[in-house]
Design a protein around this motif. Structure first.
Motif: not given
Length: 212
Positions: A13-20, A148-152, A194-199
Motif C-alpha cells: 500500500l506504500h505507493s497508494a498511501e503516498k499518492a493520496f 485518450g489520456q493514459h493510465v496504468y 497511484e502509478k498513473s502519473q498526473k492523470i
C-alpha cells in the motif's frame, strides 16, 4: 476529513498511501491513513479499498478481517460514505468473480469478473502497461480528464458490468475492458491511479473532493 486506505493484508500500500497523502496536502483535504483498525474504518469520511493478487484470495482476506469488513460494509451501505476500489479492490465490488472458481463479491455493482480473452493473439495477458481511457459516462471522478489520456494497468481479469450506465470509462484491448465503474457513492478503478502519473493524481484529487 479522514480518508482510510484499508489494509487487509492484500498488497503493498506504500505507493497508494503516498499518492493520496500528496493530493490531500495539495487540496487541504484532511488526513489519509492506512489502517487495519475497524474503529478507524468506521469513523472515516471516505474509504479506499486496494487489492493485488487473485480475486478469491483477496475476498477471503477481506472477509477474514471481520471487523474491518463489517465496518466497511456499514459505512458504505448504511452511511453512504464515498468509496473507491482500486484494481482487485474494484473487482471485489462485483457480484461474482470467476478466477479459479466462482467467488461472491460485494455485489455493489452488478456484474462478473471474467478472464481477459483478446481475439488478437499478439495481445498478451496480463494486460500490463499504459492504455487510453475512453469516457462512457460523465462523473465527478473524471473532472479534468479527457478521452485518450493514459493510465496504468496490470490485470488478467476484467469486470463486465450488467448495467452499462455503471461503466464510467473503458479501454480498448482487442475489445472493451472496463476501466472505471460507479454507482451512488461508490467508484472503482481497474488501473492503478497511484502509478498513473498526473492523470492518476487528478482522479485521486477528484475522489478526495467528491461530495456525492
Amino acid at each position: 476529513m479522514l480518508t482510510a486506505i484499508i489494509d487487509y493484508e492484500s498488497g503493498n500500500l506504500h505507493s497508494a498511501e503516498k499518492a493520496f497523502q500528496r493530493m490531500a496536502r495539495e487540496l487541504d483535504a484532511g488526513e489519509v491513513v492506512v489502517t487495519s483498525d475497524a474503529e478507524v474504518v468506521a469513523k472515516a469520511d471516505r474509504l479506499v479499498l486496494p487489492g493485488d493478487g487473485a480475486f478469491p484470495a483477496c475476498a477471503a482476506e477481506l472477509r477474514g478481517h471481520k471487523g474491518i469488513y463489517d465496518a466497511m460494509v456499514e459505512a458504505v451501505e448504511d452511511k453512504g460514505r464515498p468509496f473507491l476500489g482500486i484494481c482487485v479492490g474494484m473487482q471485489l465490488m462485483a457480484t461474482t468473480g470467476h478466477e479459479y472458481q466462482a467467488t461472491a463479491g460485494l455485489n455493489w455493482v452488478k456484474g462478473d469478473v471474467v478472464p481477459i480473452t483478446p481475439v488478437d493473439a499478439s495481445l498478451k495477458v496480463p494486460h500490463m502497461g499504459w492504455n487510453d481511457l475512453i469516457i462512457d459516462t460523465p462523473h465527478a471522478i473524471l473532472d479534468g480528464v479527457e478521452n485518450g489520456q493514459h493510465v496504468y494497468f496490470v490485470h488478467s481479469y476484467h469486470f463486465q458490468v450488467s448495467n452499462p450506465a455503471e461503466r464510467l470509462a473503458h479501454v480498448d484491448y482487442a475489445g472493451d475492458i472496463t476501466a472505471i465503474i460507479g454507482r451512488d457513492t461508490m467508484v472503482g478503478m481497474q488501473f492503478h491511479p497511484e502509478k498513473s502519473q498526473k492523470i492518476g493524481l487528478q482522479m485521486i484529487g477528484n475522489f478526495l473532493n467528491w461530495r456525492p
